[in-house]
Motif scaffolding. Structure first.
Motif, PDB file in Angstrom:
ATOM      1  N   LEU A  44       1.065   5.305 -14.069  1.00  0.00           N
ATOM      2  CA  LEU A  44       1.765   4.033 -13.930  1.00  0.00           C
ATOM      3  C   LEU A  44       0.862   3.062 -13.173  1.00  0.00           C
ATOM      4  O   LEU A  44       0.141   3.475 -12.249  1.00  0.00           O
ATOM      5  CB  LEU A  44       3.055   4.219 -13.143  1.00  0.00           C
ATOM      6  N   ALA A  45       0.920   1.791 -13.532  1.00  0.00           N
ATOM      7  CA  ALA A  45       0.098   0.798 -12.840  1.00  0.00           C
ATOM      8  C   ALA A  45       0.467   0.754 -11.361  1.00  0.00           C
ATOM      9  O   ALA A  45      -0.381   0.509 -10.496  1.00  0.00           O
ATOM     10  CB  ALA A  45       0.308  -0.572 -13.472  1.00  0.00           C
ATOM     11  N   SER A  46       1.736   1.059 -11.056  1.00  0.00           N
ATOM     12  CA  SER A  46       2.171   0.984  -9.651  1.00  0.00           C
ATOM     13  C   SER A  46       1.494   2.037  -8.774  1.00  0.00           C
ATOM     14  O   SER A  46       1.520   1.925  -7.550  1.00  0.00           O
ATOM     15  CB  SER A  46       3.689   1.125  -9.556  1.00  0.00           C
ATOM     16  N   ALA A  47       0.896   3.060  -9.399  1.00  0.00           N
ATOM     17  CA  ALA A  47       0.203   4.077  -8.600  1.00  0.00           C
ATOM     18  C   ALA A  47      -1.197   3.622  -8.198  1.00  0.00           C
ATOM     19  O   ALA A  47      -1.911   4.342  -7.485  1.00  0.00           O
ATOM     20  CB  ALA A  47       0.142   5.402  -9.355  1.00  0.00           C
ATOM     21  N   VAL A  66       3.447   6.031  -2.605  1.00  0.00           N
ATOM     22  CA  VAL A  66       4.686   6.697  -3.004  1.00  0.00           C
ATOM     23  C   VAL A  66       4.749   6.852  -4.529  1.00  0.00           C
ATOM     24  O   VAL A  66       5.193   7.886  -5.045  1.00  0.00           O
ATOM     25  CB  VAL A  66       5.909   5.925  -2.451  1.00  0.00           C
ATOM     26  N   ALA A  67       4.267   5.843  -5.254  1.00  0.00           N
ATOM     27  CA  ALA A  67       4.244   5.953  -6.722  1.00  0.00           C
ATOM     28  C   ALA A  67       3.320   7.091  -7.148  1.00  0.00           C
ATOM     29  O   ALA A  67       3.643   7.871  -8.052  1.00  0.00           O
ATOM     30  CB  ALA A  67       3.781   4.629  -7.334  1.00  0.00           C
ATOM     31  N   GLU A  79      11.431   6.487 -14.050  1.00  0.00           N
ATOM     32  CA  GLU A  79      12.747   6.455 -13.396  1.00  0.00           C
ATOM     33  C   GLU A  79      12.640   6.990 -11.959  1.00  0.00           C
ATOM     34  O   GLU A  79      13.235   6.429 -11.030  1.00  0.00           O
ATOM     35  CB  GLU A  79      13.737   7.315 -14.201  1.00  0.00           C
ATOM     36  N   LEU A  80      11.845   8.034 -11.797  1.00  0.00           N
ATOM     37  CA  LEU A  80      11.697   8.617 -10.459  1.00  0.00           C
ATOM     38  C   LEU A  80      10.962   7.664  -9.517  1.00  0.00           C
ATOM     39  O   LEU A  80      11.333   7.512  -8.348  1.00  0.00           O
ATOM     40  CB  LEU A  80      10.962   9.964 -10.548  1.00  0.00           C
ATOM     41  N   VAL A  81       9.925   7.006 -10.045  1.00  0.00           N
ATOM     42  CA  VAL A  81       9.161   6.071  -9.208  1.00  0.00           C
ATOM     43  C   VAL A  81      10.047   4.885  -8.809  1.00  0.00           C
ATOM     44  O   VAL A  81      10.020   4.436  -7.657  1.00  0.00           O
ATOM     45  CB  VAL A  81       7.880   5.600  -9.938  1.00  0.00           C
ATOM     46  N   GLU A 104       0.832  -1.209   0.000  1.00  0.00           N
ATOM     47  CA  GLU A 104       0.000   0.000   0.000  1.00  0.00           C
ATOM     48  C   GLU A 104       0.870   1.264   0.000  1.00  0.00           C
ATOM     49  O   GLU A 104       0.571   2.237  -0.673  1.00  0.00           O
ATOM     50  CB  GLU A 104      -0.931  -0.002   1.215  1.00  0.00           C
ATOM     51  N   LEU A 105       1.962   1.222   0.766  1.00  0.00           N
ATOM     52  CA  LEU A 105       2.856   2.386   0.793  1.00  0.00           C
ATOM     53  C   LEU A 105       3.475   2.621  -0.571  1.00  0.00           C
ATOM     54  O   LEU A 105       3.670   3.755  -0.997  1.00  0.00           O
ATOM     55  CB  LEU A 105       3.964   2.175   1.830  1.00  0.00           C
ATOM     56  N   LYS A 106       3.781   1.529  -1.270  1.00  0.00           N
ATOM     57  CA  LYS A 106       4.372   1.666  -2.605  1.00  0.00           C
ATOM     58  C   LYS A 106       3.414   2.369  -3.555  1.00  0.00           C
ATOM     59  O   LYS A 106       3.819   3.187  -4.379  1.00  0.00           O
ATOM     60  CB  LYS A 106       4.745   0.279  -3.166  1.00  0.00           C
TER      61      LYS A 106
END
Lengths: 390, 494
Positions: free
Chosen positions: B449-452, B326-327, B379-381, B321-323
């Protein structure tokens, strides 16, 4: 793997078996002062482990060895001593260094009944210095390997001077904090690089390397070796032995051991442009002075804009908070005019070490790397990436 | 006892003074052999009062500070006329505490920073209207106010979301107040936001004038301190805390040394002020004396950092969840960086549990320097995730995470990398341009991004947020009109 000739690389205190008997030795204050100053280079200002703040003093035969270590770099200096009893002990390095530097030039007697306490006597001065048990001091690594090169001190100093400045200090890219040392036959190459620049220096050695060497040696270790060599290095040679993960520098009376940096150094041959379409030949001093002056108004970006017009190089700098500047330097130009921006601070660093009266600047396009070489030789190549034009 | 090295010099000075000569020395400086002042000794003051503003040695300037009254509340009132005359408050992120109050709310004794959960019953009892922060609305309204102000002056500095400094140098004193009233009326008419205007020969005095204008109804929202008949008399009535740059700590220090009002600070000894309040304090004193030391910043200063952080609506305990958080924050900060034409050199990620927890408390941050300045979101993520993994400790209920781009540089003029070709960099830029264009046209977060992530159950609480009237088509204000009645009244007109 073969073992290196013991007289060359194997340190006398290998395997961490510090002799912890009663140390009794007498040394000359001046020689002790010099040895302490050398070993102190490996002692960290702030250390994670208490033992890293200490020197190991070890007396054996007719020598006293002083060793400083931060676990990445270890420097051991030997000096002549009258040894009454062999043994070793540790002392706080900076306290010992401060004390020795202020003692009168006379014999200094060191006595350690226990390995964590040293009694120092010099004329009317007497000090009891506390340390840690000598067993805690990291052993001098046992070094073996068959990749050894013998090289003159002068050449090492020159190679390091012209490449170490370009090495990165960013620990997130550890490979770039080292110098890539490549030696084969009689040829040696040193390369220092960071993301925006690269300096490559090559030369011929008098003696061929045994085996071949391709290693990343921490720039800090190379710089320390260069400093230890001092200024008067004519005729002095040193031996460098490289193993899988360590490098040993053997100088007269000094042994420096450093870990190697893991990983792969970028292929510098690939980065060097093979062609150019514009070439500017310019006096090093004139360019250096003009760049230095321009940097005064360039602000934090250190950005200098270079443009050619006829046989002149125009250098412009500007920043909102300070103002703007314009310098003109006479040059010899081949090819079309060009406008290109470089980080002036990086450029000035290179011009400061190039050691040639004039340099050739080879360019192709505003966003392509610039190559700079001394006009009188091919042994040094410097590459700097430009900055975006505004 | 140590001998006084300067004894002879002091003696000479004393004799010289007795003879009517004055040796060069800093005004009010204490000689070294004078007894040291006790910690709370009164601050030395000038022997004669400082000149009034009109006698200032440098050509007099006229700064106007235009400040929106109770800005967040005023924004809400623009779109809800029923709020006029009623107590209204706006809450901070996660509906935590009060960050803006209407005059009526202030009259009820509601303080800035009052926790909502403690005052909820009180708010209900006194029919206080409560809003969650609506930053999209406030930012847009702010822009409208600033755009309205711009034509009134050749020089303007947008100081904050609700304040701007305007140069009124070119107006002769009699016209200045009238011009300020025109500005005030225009902003009110064009945007619906009430503003107060303070005018002074320095920015610090303009700020003070504004504070007085806001609190003194008879001034009708405008005070020109330059034209004031007795500025020192006015300064004497103002507490020293009112001065721009004098926070609670400095005010306490000044009060301990007998400086309680603004006039006393204005007349304080320069050497003493410099020693106790540093050169910044001295600058404030000089500004109070009418010497302009803080120039207008006509162009916004180059961004030094960009932050995106949020408190979670509920505690978050898992790395996954934190990821996502942060994303998301990194993506938003990167988007902002691109919008402002800057690239990131260094970024920091932080996480922490609630400060109010008694147990299971943890806070940490990690920083990474990027090899080359970039605003490329992936790159930043990736870097931000690596940092998060370094500082994450399982088993803690995290209440907040954030990303700070701690070093940014203008993208134009950025350094190129030896190990990345310009073509690659251009390709990355092109991808980001497309993403930004789509998100601008189709709505925030349309492409990400999917990670968000898409499910963010931990998102910030904003239960009482008003619609984003001016920035979302689907939240635009709907006005109903009785057409039949209107038609009837039209036909009745002559």
């Amino acid at each position: 793997m073969d073992t290196v000739e013991p007289t060359l690389l194997a340190p006398q205190s290998a395997n961490g078996n510090h002799k912890t008997g009663h140390l009794r030795a007498i040394v000359d204050r001046r020689a002790l002062g010099e040895a302490v100053a050398t070993a102190l280079r490996a002692v960290p200002t702030r250390s994670a482990l208490p033992i890293q703040s200490h020197f190991l003093l070890a007396a054996e035969g007719n020598q006293l060895r002083i060793t400083g270590s931060d676990y990445e770099l270890q420097i051991e200096q030997t000096l002549p001593a009258q040894v009454a009893s062999s043994g070793s002990a540790t002392v706080l390095a900076r306290v010992f260094a401060d004390l020795v530097s202020t003692l009168p030039d006379a014999d200094v007697q060191l006595v350690a009944e226990e390995s964590d306490k040293v009694l120092l006597t010099c004329m009317s001065s007497e000090y009891e210095l506390l340390g840690l048990p000598a067993e805690e001091f990291p052993p001098m690594p046992e070094v073996s390997g068959d990749n050894i090169l013998t090289i003159t001190g002068g050449l090492v100093k020159e190679l390091v001077r012209q490449t170490a400045f370009a090495a990165s200090d960013d620990p997130s890219r550890p490979q770039l904090t080292g110098l890539n040392v490549v030696a084969e036959g009689n040829e040696i190459k040193l390369c220092g690089a960071e993301m925006a620049r690269l300096a490559l220096r090559s030369d011929e050695m008098e003696q061929p390397v045994s085996g071949s060497i391709n290693a990343i040696i921490p720039a800090r270790a190379m710089v320390e070796v260069s400093r230890i060599l001092g200024n008067d290095v004519e005729g002095e040679t040193l031996e460098i032995g490289v193993t899988q993960n360590q490098v040993v520098f053997r100088l007269p009376n000094v042994t420096v051991v450093s870990r190697l940096i893991d990983g792969k150094f970028p292929n510098f041959e690939k980065v060097i442009p093979k062609e150019w379409s514009k070439k500017i030949t310019v006096s090093t001093d004139a360019l250096l002075i003009a760049c230095r002056r321009s940097l005064a108004v360039a602000g934090d970006s250190k950005r200098l804009l270079f443009s050619t017009q006829d046989q002149q190089l125009h250098i412009k700098a500007e920043s909102g908070g300070t103002g703007r500047g314009h310098e003109v330097v006479e040059v010899v130009k081949e090819g079309d005019d060009i406008e290109i921006a470089f980080d002036g601070k990086l450029l000035v660093e290179f011009l400061g070490i190039v050691g040639a009266e004039a340099v050739d600047i080879e360019l192709t396009a505003p966003l392509s790397p610039g190559v700079i070489r001394p006009v009188d030789g091919e042994s040094l190549v410097y590459i700097q990436m430009p900055m975006h034009l505004m | 006892m140590a001998l006084d090295l300067f004894e002879g010099i002091w003696k000479a000075q004393a004799e010289s003074s007795a003879n009517g000569h004055t040796l060069p020395s800093s005004r009010g400086a204490t000689p070294p052999h004078a007894p040291h002042p006790t910690p709370n000794a009164p601050c030395p003051t000038l022997n004669s009062p400082t000149p009034q503003f009109p006698n200032s040695p440098t050509p007099q300037r006229a700064f106007a500070l235009v400040d929106c009254n109770n800005f967040y509340v005023s924004c809400e009132r623009v779109f809800n006329a029923k709020l006029a005359g009623r107590p209204v408050v706006v809450l901070s992120n996660n509906d935590g505490c009060v960050v803006a109050r209407s005059e009526e709310a202030k009259a009820l004794g509601i303080e800035m920073g009052d926790p909502f959960f403690q005052r909820e019953a009180f708010f209900r009892e006194h029919a206080v209207t409560v809003y969650s922060s609506n930053y999209a609305l406030y930012a847009d309204m702010s822009q409208r106010v600033m755009q309205t102000l711009a034509p009134f002056t050749p020089e303007m500095e947008v100081y904050s979301i609700d304040e701007s400094f305007l140069s009124l140098d070119h107006f002769p004193p009699p016209e200045r107040t009238a011009h300020a009233r025109t500005i005030r009326a225009t902003v009110r008419r064009w945007t619906g936001i009430p503003v107060s205007i303070g005018i002074g020969p320095t920015k610090t005095l303009a700020k003070l004038a504004n504070a007085v204008a806001k609190k003194t109804p008879v001034l009708d929202g405008v005070l020109d301190l330059i034209a004031h008949p007795d500025p020192d008399g006015l300064l004497e009535t103002l507490d020293v805390e009112k001065v721009w740059g004098i926070g609670p700590e400095r005010a306490a220090l000044l009060r301990n040394h007998g400086i309680e009002n603004v006039l006393q600070l204005k007349n304080a000894d320069e050497a003493w002020v410099k020693k106790r309040l540093t050169v910044m304090g001295l600058r404030t004193v000089l500004e109070l004396r009418g010497t302009s030391c803080i120039p207008m910043e006509l162009a916004p200063p180059a961004k030094k950092s960009i932050t995106c952080s949020r408190s979670f609506g509920r505690a978050v305990a898992t790395l996954e969840e934190l990821k996502v958080a942060v994303a998301l924050y990194t993506s938003r900060a990167a988007e902002k960086a691109r919008r402002e034409g800057v690239a990131v050199m260094q970024l920091q990620v932080f996480i922490h549990t609630s400060r109010h927890r008694k147990t299971l408390r943890y806070a940490n941050y990690a920083t990474a320097r990027l090899p080359m300045a970039t605003s490329y979101t992936p790159e930043l993520v990736e870097t931000a995730h690596a940092l998060l993994e370094r500082i994450f400790r399982p088993g803690y209920p995290y209440s907040k995470a954030g990303v700070i781009f701690t070093q940014v540089v203008p993208e134009a003029g950025a350094q190129l990398s030896l190990f990345a070709t310009p073509e690659e960099m251009e390709k990355r830029k092109a991808v980001m341009r497309v993403v930004d264009d789509l998100n601008r046209k189709r709505g925030k977060g349309r492409i990400q991004l999917a990670s968000a992530g898409t499910k963010r159950e931990w998102s910030m609480r904003q239960e009482k947020r008003s619609p984003r009237f001016t920035t979302r088509w689907n939240e635009i204000l709907v006005v109903s009109a009785d057409l039949e009645e209107e038609a009837a009244s039209d036909s009745a007109d002559p």
